[in-house]
Design a protein around this motif. Structure first.
Motif, mmCIF file in Angstrom:
data_model
loop_
_atom_site.group_PDB
_atom_site.id
_atom_site.type_symbol
_atom_site.label_atom_id
_atom_site.label_comp_id
_atom_site.label_asym_id
_atom_site.label_seq_id
_atom_site.Cartn_x
_atom_site.Cartn_y
_atom_site.Cartn_z
ATOM 1 N N ARG A 91 35.430 37.218 57.086
ATOM 2 C CA ARG A 91 35.883 37.216 55.695
ATOM 3 C C ARG A 91 34.851 37.846 54.763
ATOM 4 O O ARG A 91 35.204 38.635 53.877
ATOM 5 C CB ARG A 91 36.151 35.768 55.253
ATOM 6 C CG ARG A 91 36.526 35.609 53.779
ATOM 7 C CD ARG A 91 36.988 34.200 53.483
ATOM 8 N NE ARG A 91 35.993 33.209 53.810
ATOM 9 C CZ ARG A 91 34.997 32.824 52.989
ATOM 10 N NH1 ARG A 91 34.890 33.378 51.792
ATOM 11 N NH2 ARG A 91 34.149 31.893 53.361
ATOM 12 N N THR A 109 30.774 43.778 48.781
ATOM 13 C CA THR A 109 30.798 42.978 47.564
ATOM 14 C C THR A 109 31.840 41.876 47.697
ATOM 15 O O THR A 109 32.980 42.133 48.076
ATOM 16 C CB THR A 109 31.139 43.857 46.346
ATOM 17 O OG1 THR A 109 30.143 44.886 46.237
ATOM 18 C CG2 THR A 109 31.162 43.041 45.069
ATOM 19 N N VAL A 110 31.447 40.642 47.389
ATOM 20 C CA VAL A 110 32.364 39.519 47.487
ATOM 21 C C VAL A 110 33.432 39.624 46.402
ATOM 22 O O VAL A 110 33.186 40.168 45.321
ATOM 23 C CB VAL A 110 31.585 38.186 47.363
ATOM 24 C CG1 VAL A 110 31.017 38.014 45.973
ATOM 25 C CG2 VAL A 110 32.446 37.005 47.746
ATOM 26 N N LYS A 111 34.631 39.135 46.690
ATOM 27 C CA LYS A 111 35.726 39.206 45.722
ATOM 28 C C LYS A 111 35.598 38.092 44.689
ATOM 29 O O LYS A 111 35.429 36.930 45.043
ATOM 30 C CB LYS A 111 37.062 39.122 46.452
ATOM 31 C CG LYS A 111 37.352 40.310 47.348
ATOM 32 C CD LYS A 111 38.721 40.192 48.022
ATOM 33 C CE LYS A 111 38.984 41.401 48.917
ATOM 34 N NZ LYS A 111 40.303 41.290 49.598
ATOM 35 N N PHE A 112 35.691 38.468 43.414
ATOM 36 C CA PHE A 112 35.555 37.533 42.308
ATOM 37 C C PHE A 112 36.842 37.472 41.507
ATOM 38 O O PHE A 112 37.540 38.479 41.349
ATOM 39 C CB PHE A 112 34.431 37.984 41.361
ATOM 40 C CG PHE A 112 33.092 37.372 41.661
ATOM 41 C CD1 PHE A 112 32.321 36.822 40.668
ATOM 42 C CD2 PHE A 112 32.600 37.358 42.961
ATOM 43 C CE1 PHE A 112 31.087 36.266 40.941
ATOM 44 C CE2 PHE A 112 31.373 36.813 43.250
ATOM 45 C CZ PHE A 112 30.605 36.255 42.233
ATOM 46 N N GLY A 113 37.144 36.293 40.963
ATOM 47 C CA GLY A 113 38.230 36.172 40.002
ATOM 48 C C GLY A 113 37.764 36.619 38.627
ATOM 49 O O GLY A 113 36.554 36.750 38.373
ATOM 50 N N SER A 260 25.551 45.505 45.014
ATOM 51 C CA SER A 260 26.595 44.497 44.891
ATOM 52 C C SER A 260 26.813 44.079 43.447
ATOM 53 O O SER A 260 27.946 44.056 42.954
ATOM 54 C CB SER A 260 26.239 43.277 45.742
ATOM 55 O OG SER A 260 27.222 42.274 45.619
ATOM 56 N N LEU A 264 29.987 44.676 40.873
ATOM 57 C CA LEU A 264 30.687 43.541 40.289
ATOM 58 C C LEU A 264 30.759 43.661 38.765
ATOM 59 O O LEU A 264 31.821 43.502 38.165
ATOM 60 C CB LEU A 264 29.985 42.239 40.665
ATOM 61 C CG LEU A 264 30.318 41.632 42.023
ATOM 62 C CD1 LEU A 264 29.393 40.470 42.322
ATOM 63 C CD2 LEU A 264 31.770 41.185 42.069
#
Length: 352
Positions: A91, A109-113, A260, A264
């Motif tokens: 993931r 890059t991690v998914k952000f709301g 990253s 973002l």
């Protein structure tokens, strides 16, 4: 003119959005440490790709005695084959660790709301506002400083490391090193400094004159006000190799964090991307390196201390410490298999 301020970064107190942004980077290094340990086979040594995270960590792993390698291999096999860890790696890293030989060169890059992005951008704005509040305007008659030095004035052994067979027989031989990152993106290593031997519980030693740990040149770079982040690792000298690792980890993690966080913030509405993103990166690197080293030491049963990061905000080359060339003193504590308290100060100087 504003004063230079400094503090030991509390990595447990950074915003959860910044911690979340660093999750793929921390997991990448954790996975690499597991892969290196799992590949341990004296008869068929693994050759890792040049420049990879695994190659760097393998330099340290090779120094362990056979029994330490075997224990780490068993632990790594158990983690890597667990469904929970595999799902998390897929993931966050986008790879199937059961078939991948190495981790990605750069963690995704991690998914952000949207709300999370806004909070991260707001935090970056606060850092930008704090830097702007540190007025860089100089006084025509003030000294223009060239160098900022970190010095130790006292070291206390609270608890020596575990020695022979987990006891405290023998004494510690310790040194300190690490790496420095500034808001211009420059990284420099902190060459190992010998802090002496024969350390036992309760020992306290004063350094007169103060022992210089590193010197930072303020003559180069682009921006003022400027934040610098000094990540230090105190080690028992039989932990040879960890200081070189942390130098390279800081440089690599800084580049990964820059990519990253920039990506973002570019997606956040109203983000002050033109602000001092380097301060955000510096905090992120301090947090990530702390977590990475902690995980590596735990996975490998390595003997070293958890790193600590000192941040200094320098408004200008003419700024001082409340009119003084030398700061007040403060304490940074290193905890791991033992505990040491190091009292330090910062010192300004002109080049001679």
């Amino acid at each position: 003119m504003s004063d230079i301020t400094f503090r030991v970064v509390d990595t447990s107190a950074i915003p959860e959005e910044l911690a979340k942004a660093m999750q793929p980077i921390v997991l990448k290094w954790e996975t690499a440490a597991l892969q290196v340990a799992a590949a341990h086979d004296p008869q068929r040594p693994q050759k890792w790709p040049g420049g990879s995270v695994e190659e760097l960590l393998d330099q340290r792993f090779k120094q362990f005695p056979a029994i330490t390698k075997t224990r780490a291999e068993s632990k790594a096999d158990a983690v890597l084959t667990s469904a929970r860890f595999s799902r998390r790696a897929e993931r966050l890293l986008g790879v199937d660790i059961r078939s991948a030989i190495t981790t990605p060169a750069v963690a995704p890059t991690v998914k952000f709301g949207g709300d999370e992005l806004k909070r991260l951008a707001d935090f970056n704005d606060k850092l930008a506002a704090a830097a702007k509040g540190a007025r860089p305007d100089g006084d025509a008659g003030a000294i223009t400083w060239d160098k900022l030095s970190l010095q130790f004035i006292r070291v206390a052994c609270i608890d020596e490391t575990n020695g022979l067979f987990g006891t405290e027989k023998g004494s510690d031989e310790i040194s300190i090193g690490g790496a420095l990152l500034d808001t211009d993106g420059r990284t420099n290593k902190v060459s190992p400094v010998d802090l002496g031997g024969s350390w036992d519980d309760g020992d306290v030693r004063d350094f007169k004159p103060p022992k210089s740990i590193l010197g930072y040149s303020m003559r180069g770079g682009l921006t003022f006000p400027r934040n610098i982040f000094i990540t230090l690792l105190l080690v028992e000298r039989d932990g040879n190799g960890m200081q070189e690792i942390i130098n390279k980890i800081v440089a690599k993690v800084a580049e990964e964090a820059k990519q990253s966080l920039t990506a973002l913030l570019a997606g956040a509405v109203g983000a002050a991307v033109g602000g001092p993103v380097g301060a955000l990166i510096g905090l992120a690197v301090g947090y990530a390196v702390d977590k990475i080293i902690d995980k590596i030491l735990h996975l490998w049963d390595d003997v070293a201390f958890i790193p600590k990061t000192i941040e200094a905000l320098i408004p200008s080359r003419q700024s001082m410490f409340r009119g003084s060339q030398t700061s007040s003193s403060s304490v940074v504590r290193f905890r791991g298999p033992g505990e040491y308290a190091c009292r330090y100060q910062l010192q300004l100087s002109e080049m001679t």
